[in-house]
Design a protein around this motif. Sequence first.
Motif, PDB file in Angstrom:
ATOM      1  N   ASP A  83      17.898   1.584 -24.504  1.00  0.00           N
ATOM      2  CA  ASP A  83      18.691   2.431 -23.599  1.00  0.00           C
ATOM      3  C   ASP A  83      18.332   2.177 -22.131  1.00  0.00           C
ATOM      4  O   ASP A  83      19.207   2.097 -21.272  1.00  0.00           O
ATOM      5  CB  ASP A  83      18.491   3.906 -23.942  1.00  0.00           C
ATOM      6  N   PHE A  84      17.022   2.084 -21.821  1.00  0.00           N
ATOM      7  CA  PHE A  84      16.600   1.859 -20.446  1.00  0.00           C
ATOM      8  C   PHE A  84      16.513   0.377 -20.094  1.00  0.00           C
ATOM      9  O   PHE A  84      16.482   0.023 -18.915  1.00  0.00           O
ATOM     10  CB  PHE A  84      15.247   2.520 -20.186  1.00  0.00           C
ATOM     11  N   GLY A  85      16.439  -0.474 -21.100  1.00  0.00           N
ATOM     12  CA  GLY A  85      16.466  -1.912 -20.875  1.00  0.00           C
ATOM     13  C   GLY A  85      15.216  -2.512 -20.268  1.00  0.00           C
ATOM     14  O   GLY A  85      15.280  -3.585 -19.648  1.00  0.00           O
ATOM     15  N   LEU A  86      14.069  -1.877 -20.444  1.00  0.00           N
ATOM     16  CA  LEU A  86      12.838  -2.460 -19.919  1.00  0.00           C
ATOM     17  C   LEU A  86      12.433  -3.654 -20.786  1.00  0.00           C
ATOM     18  O   LEU A  86      12.488  -3.581 -22.016  1.00  0.00           O
ATOM     19  CB  LEU A  86      11.707  -1.426 -19.913  1.00  0.00           C
ATOM     20  N   PRO A  87      11.992  -4.753 -20.183  1.00  0.00           N
ATOM     21  CA  PRO A  87      11.595  -5.925 -20.960  1.00  0.00           C
ATOM     22  C   PRO A  87      10.332  -5.650 -21.769  1.00  0.00           C
ATOM     23  O   PRO A  87       9.340  -5.142 -21.230  1.00  0.00           O
ATOM     24  CB  PRO A  87      11.360  -6.992 -19.892  1.00  0.00           C
ATOM     25  N   ALA A  88      10.370  -6.005 -23.048  1.00  0.00           N
ATOM     26  CA  ALA A  88       9.246  -5.723 -23.940  1.00  0.00           C
ATOM     27  C   ALA A  88       7.970  -6.413 -23.486  1.00  0.00           C
ATOM     28  O   ALA A  88       6.865  -5.880 -23.681  1.00  0.00           O
ATOM     29  CB  ALA A  88       9.607  -6.143 -25.366  1.00  0.00           C
ATOM     30  N   ASP A  89       8.115  -7.590 -22.873  1.00  0.00           N
ATOM     31  CA  ASP A  89       6.909  -8.325 -22.483  1.00  0.00           C
ATOM     32  C   ASP A  89       6.217  -7.718 -21.262  1.00  0.00           C
ATOM     33  O   ASP A  89       5.146  -8.178 -20.859  1.00  0.00           O
ATOM     34  CB  ASP A  89       7.233  -9.802 -22.251  1.00  0.00           C
ATOM     35  N   LYS A  90       6.844  -6.679 -20.657  1.00  0.00           N
ATOM     36  CA  LYS A  90       6.231  -6.005 -19.516  1.00  0.00           C
ATOM     37  C   LYS A  90       5.517  -4.721 -19.952  1.00  0.00           C
ATOM     38  O   LYS A  90       4.980  -3.985 -19.108  1.00  0.00           O
ATOM     39  CB  LYS A  90       7.301  -5.635 -18.480  1.00  0.00           C
ATOM     40  N   LEU A  91       5.519  -4.427 -21.248  1.00  0.00           N
ATOM     41  CA  LEU A  91       4.995  -3.160 -21.734  1.00  0.00           C
ATOM     42  C   LEU A  91       3.735  -3.380 -22.555  1.00  0.00           C
ATOM     43  O   LEU A  91       3.593  -4.383 -23.263  1.00  0.00           O
ATOM     44  CB  LEU A  91       6.040  -2.443 -22.583  1.00  0.00           C
ATOM     45  N   LEU A  92       2.831  -2.398 -22.492  1.00  0.00           N
ATOM     46  CA  LEU A  92       1.662  -2.390 -23.361  1.00  0.00           C
ATOM     47  C   LEU A  92       1.346  -0.949 -23.703  1.00  0.00           C
ATOM     48  O   LEU A  92       1.838  -0.012 -23.058  1.00  0.00           O
ATOM     49  CB  LEU A  92       0.467  -3.082 -22.688  1.00  0.00           C
ATOM     50  N   ALA A  93       0.538  -0.757 -24.727  1.00  0.00           N
ATOM     51  CA  ALA A  93       0.223   0.584 -25.199  1.00  0.00           C
ATOM     52  C   ALA A  93      -1.279   0.759 -25.314  1.00  0.00           C
ATOM     53  O   ALA A  93      -2.013  -0.195 -25.593  1.00  0.00           O
ATOM     54  CB  ALA A  93       0.883   0.855 -26.544  1.00  0.00           C
ATOM     55  N   THR A  94      -1.724   1.990 -25.074  1.00  0.00           N
ATOM     56  CA  THR A  94      -3.118   2.346 -25.355  1.00  0.00           C
ATOM     57  C   THR A  94      -3.138   3.298 -26.540  1.00  0.00           C
ATOM     58  O   THR A  94      -2.177   4.055 -26.765  1.00  0.00           O
ATOM     59  CB  THR A  94      -3.784   3.032 -24.152  1.00  0.00           C
ATOM     60  N   VAL A  95      -4.221   3.264 -27.299  1.00  0.00           N
ATOM     61  CA  VAL A  95      -4.416   4.200 -28.405  1.00  0.00           C
ATOM     62  C   VAL A  95      -5.852   4.681 -28.350  1.00  0.00           C
ATOM     63  O   VAL A  95      -6.722   4.031 -27.743  1.00  0.00           O
ATOM     64  CB  VAL A  95      -4.129   3.553 -29.775  1.00  0.00           C
ATOM     65  N   TYR A  96      -6.116   5.803 -28.979  1.00  0.00           N
ATOM     66  CA  TYR A  96      -7.492   6.270 -29.106  1.00  0.00           C
ATOM     67  C   TYR A  96      -8.254   5.285 -29.974  1.00  0.00           C
ATOM     68  O   TYR A  96      -7.725   4.759 -30.963  1.00  0.00           O
ATOM     69  CB  TYR A  96      -7.508   7.668 -29.715  1.00  0.00           C
ATOM     70  N   ALA A  97      -9.495   5.010 -29.604  1.00  0.00           N
ATOM     71  CA  ALA A  97     -10.255   3.936 -30.248  1.00  0.00           C
ATOM     72  C   ALA A  97     -10.286   4.056 -31.761  1.00  0.00           C
ATOM     73  O   ALA A  97     -10.266   3.041 -32.479  1.00  0.00           O
ATOM     74  CB  ALA A  97     -11.672   3.902 -29.684  1.00  0.00           C
ATOM     75  N   GLU A  98     -10.311   5.281 -32.294  1.00  0.00           N
ATOM     76  CA  GLU A  98     -10.440   5.477 -33.744  1.00  0.00           C
ATOM     77  C   GLU A  98      -9.089   5.598 -34.448  1.00  0.00           C
ATOM     78  O   GLU A  98      -9.039   5.773 -35.667  1.00  0.00           O
ATOM     79  CB  GLU A  98     -11.283   6.721 -34.019  1.00  0.00           C
ATOM     80  N   ASP A  99      -7.994   5.521 -33.682  1.00  0.00           N
ATOM     81  CA  ASP A  99      -6.669   5.734 -34.275  1.00  0.00           C
ATOM     82  C   ASP A  99      -6.079   4.412 -34.756  1.00  0.00           C
ATOM     83  O   ASP A  99      -5.174   3.841 -34.138  1.00  0.00           O
ATOM     84  CB  ASP A  99      -5.757   6.410 -33.240  1.00  0.00           C
ATOM     85  N   ASP A 100      -6.563   3.944 -35.911  1.00  0.00           N
ATOM     86  CA  ASP A 100      -6.054   2.693 -36.483  1.00  0.00           C
ATOM     87  C   ASP A 100      -4.592   2.803 -36.860  1.00  0.00           C
ATOM     88  O   ASP A 100      -3.833   1.826 -36.778  1.00  0.00           O
ATOM     89  CB  ASP A 100      -6.877   2.309 -37.717  1.00  0.00           C
ATOM     90  N   GLU A 101      -4.177   3.997 -37.277  1.00  0.00           N
ATOM     91  CA  GLU A 101      -2.781   4.194 -37.701  1.00  0.00           C
ATOM     92  C   GLU A 101      -1.826   3.915 -36.540  1.00  0.00           C
ATOM     93  O   GLU A 101      -0.826   3.197 -36.707  1.00  0.00           O
ATOM     94  CB  GLU A 101      -2.583   5.617 -38.220  1.00  0.00           C
ATOM     95  N   ALA A 102      -2.110   4.481 -35.358  1.00  0.00           N
ATOM     96  CA  ALA A 102      -1.228   4.280 -34.206  1.00  0.00           C
ATOM     97  C   ALA A 102      -1.206   2.813 -33.798  1.00  0.00           C
ATOM     98  O   ALA A 102      -0.143   2.262 -33.474  1.00  0.00           O
ATOM     99  CB  ALA A 102      -1.680   5.152 -33.040  1.00  0.00           C
ATOM    100  N   ALA A 103      -2.362   2.164 -33.809  1.00  0.00           N
ATOM    101  CA  ALA A 103      -2.410   0.744 -33.444  1.00  0.00           C
ATOM    102  C   ALA A 103      -1.543  -0.087 -34.377  1.00  0.00           C
ATOM    103  O   ALA A 103      -0.798  -0.982 -33.945  1.00  0.00           O
ATOM    104  CB  ALA A 103      -3.860   0.259 -33.468  1.00  0.00           C
ATOM    105  N   ALA A 104      -1.623   0.205 -35.677  1.00  0.00           N
ATOM    106  CA  ALA A 104      -0.824  -0.538 -36.656  1.00  0.00           C
ATOM    107  C   ALA A 104       0.663  -0.288 -36.458  1.00  0.00           C
ATOM    108  O   ALA A 104       1.496  -1.202 -36.617  1.00  0.00           O
ATOM    109  CB  ALA A 104      -1.247  -0.145 -38.061  1.00  0.00           C
ATOM    110  N   LEU A 105       1.032   0.943 -36.098  1.00  0.00           N
ATOM    111  CA  LEU A 105       2.451   1.265 -35.897  1.00  0.00           C
ATOM    112  C   LEU A 105       3.011   0.557 -34.671  1.00  0.00           C
ATOM    113  O   LEU A 105       4.152   0.092 -34.679  1.00  0.00           O
ATOM    114  CB  LEU A 105       2.624   2.783 -35.765  1.00  0.00           C
ATOM    115  N   TRP A 106       2.244   0.486 -33.584  1.00  0.00           N
ATOM    116  CA  TRP A 106       2.713  -0.249 -32.411  1.00  0.00           C
ATOM    117  C   TRP A 106       2.936  -1.728 -32.744  1.00  0.00           C
ATOM    118  O   TRP A 106       3.860  -2.363 -32.230  1.00  0.00           O
ATOM    119  CB  TRP A 106       1.714  -0.127 -31.257  1.00  0.00           C
ATOM    120  N   LYS A 107       2.111  -2.226 -33.625  1.00  0.00           N
ATOM    121  CA  LYS A 107       2.235  -3.643 -34.016  1.00  0.00           C
ATOM    122  C   LYS A 107       3.467  -3.860 -34.878  1.00  0.00           C
ATOM    123  O   LYS A 107       4.247  -4.805 -34.667  1.00  0.00           O
ATOM    124  CB  LYS A 107       0.969  -4.063 -34.773  1.00  0.00           C
TER     125      LYS A 107
END
Length: 883
Positions: free
Chosen positions: A117-141
């Motif tokens: 919808d906003f059209g931001l390029p995916a290669d310009k984005l990154l995400a942070t997760v809490y160090a122990e949150d393996d579930e969130a890291a896997a979902l972003w991947k």
Amino acid sequence: MTSLRDIRSAFLDYFARNGHEVVASSPLVPKDDPTLLFTNAGMVQFKNVFTGQEKRANPRAVSSQKCVRAGGKHNDLDNVGYTARHHTFFEMLGNFSFGDYFKAEAIEHAWSLITKDFGLPADKLLATVYAEDDEAAALWKSIAGLPDERIIRIATSDNFWMMGDTGPCGPCSEIFYDHGPDIPGGPPGSPDEDGDRFIEIWNLVFMQFEQQEGGERIALPKPSIDTGMGLERTAAILQGVHNNYEVDLFKALIATSEDVIGAKAQGEALASHRVIADHLRSTSFLLADGVSPSNEGRGYVLRRIMRRAMRHAHLLGAQDPVMHRLVPALVEQMGEAYPELGRAQAAIESTLEAEEERFRRTLGRGLALLDEATRGMKTGDALPGETAFKLYDTYGFPLDLTQDALRARGMTVDEAGFETAMDQQRETARASGFSSGEVAPDAVWAKLRETTGSSDFLGYDSPEGEGALKGIVTGSAPVETLESGQNAELVFDRTPFYGESGGQIGDAGVIEFANGARFVVDDVQKRAGDIHGHVGKLESGSIRLGDAAKLLVDDGRRRRTRSNHSATHLLHRALRDVLGPHVTQKGSYVGPDRLRFDFSHPKALSPDELARIEADVNAVIRQNDAVTTREMSPDDAIKAGALALFGEKYGDTVRVLAMGEDTDSGKPYSVELCGGTHVARTGDIALFKIVAEAAVASGVRRIEALTGEAARLWLENQAGLARTAADAVKSPVADLPARVQALLDDRKQLERQLADAKKKLALGGGAGPADSGPEDVSGVKFIGKVAEGVGGRDLRGLIDEAKAKMGSGVAVFVGVNDGKAALAVGVTEDLTGRFNAVDLVRAGAEAIGGKGGGGRPDFAQAGGPDGGKADAALESIRKAIAG
């Protein structure tokens, strides 16, 4: 280019298409949460939903929440205007799930919205997760396809959110935009993370635990989602700029500021224009939500923001108040999304204009204080920090303004002393009870409501009703039984008793139980939002949960309260008609004894205005029209012309009260949203009489009034006072004003004659030589006299006459009244090079117990508490002349 309007609409529309209820922004003053200074996040209005104390029909919501961060822990005020992303006011876009979807869907929604919808390029984005949150890291991947190097694990509390020391909590996941290597800064978690290259635009909170006392964390049965996206930051990225102040909204506001002030937004002036644009938003929205400038609490923060903007307008060269002239541009930009801004526009403009006029007078006094404080200082000296802080705290001078003013004189400020004084003020602010952390409401009442449900109010139809006892609270604990003589708050499933709200006080009366017990109700308070706590004492018998009772409101007290409440609505309309549409309600008290109504207006009301207001209200009372109420949605009610209170958060359905007839239009005279109790016909009010009008805060006036029998008795008492006064001056009541005026004129004439006699006596006798002529002090003519019974205001005339008599010399008079002394010194023009009247008056002031003194080289004054040392003051000045 994508405007802020477009982005806001696109965000709300996206989540509405995906099953979310679009919820209006809550007011900036959090309802029923005195510990929170201002609403500072989108989740504030949903706190009770997240903690389980409130249920919603739809488990999904989306909002664009107006926020202010200018006090407490979240205070960005001093950075605003000088950085790219600091604001006092900002909009937070958020989507919420209350035990419905969780991490996977939240991440999928976020990624889909910003990349599609906003059209931001995916290669310009990154995400942070809490160090122990393996579930969130896997979902972003898996969902976003982000590689491991663009999923950054953060081990600190930056990525673990907590509502408070206890309660709901959970890991966070933030989305960052990379502006590219041309911008300094490193990724989150790196030593250079504070640079401007990587900008956080969205924070997803995964609320999945409950923090217990003692440190244990347990899993929530229904995990929830709370997100926050900064609208201004997102707009900057979508509009291809790196600074929030370069987006379309701020461009428009700054362009208006340039036109109104006449200074271009370039060079050093750029920061000032940015401050003005930002602070225009926060002050206007706070005023629209019912906050008034004052010297404490929220009003103090508002005044600081206002004065910071006004100071920058002054620096830009504005000669007259300008902030109020910028409000139409703000309404044009944001009024569609926030209609309360347009409804309050007149009140915002009048308050800003009055406050800026007041600040400009204060600015002059502050500069005078600075001049006084630096007298005797020389190049290289430092102004004491306590003085710099006084300028900041009392006169609204930020430290940098004081430093700028002193820099031209080659002086500095003791910054360490300033910071010490600032720290002391912060400690005082913390002790006042305000914080920006989220604190749960009273747990006892919240838990009780889960079992009792809300109280069904029967009082619109009858002062009597029957109900079952559902709750008993003594002190701070719920109990199951109550014995005779005990104080408590009782909760029933149904009640005719009105709980205090909307300015109307709670009802009083009695509750008679089926078993013969009797409870006397002194007050009724609303607890946990919508249950009625009947405050009082069990007079006889004993009761237990489940007992049936008959609830009897004191009907006479209720009738008087109803009359006063209905009269406040008529008064509100009359005020707007007579004074203008800027008038808005700022508070009220409605009880059986009187009514009090606070409203926005910059100056005292004239006798003619008060008379017109009173006449208009009484004219509608005499119409004796039926008072009608209807239930409808808040939006429909406002569209139909109902007047809503700024800053009030209304439910899905509101009561719309209509009274009287506007004879010009044929429409109802007063239409307001109100849940209080009111008369059946306007004639039931009988009579309305204003008994007082005064200021209660900056730009806020107060009217106190009576109705019905209380008004009649007040008028009867006034008539009695008039008769007593007329008898005392031996005049008919009808001639009393003329007789009093004649007596006042006689008194003024006698006072003038007495003052002239005292002046002649002072010039002709006293402490001078026997011939009353000037004496010689080291070759200088000197007249020094003590003037008994002469006030400070009359001394200047004596000085002028004495100087004229001498031609050349020094004249000193000490006026003594009620044991206190007023001292005046005059130096003829030819001697001001040798003697400074200010220095001489200070020499004499010390003798009479005074401190300092001020004036000009040819005339100065001072005062002191010890009139018995008047001769000593004269002698001190003689010695100063003699050297």
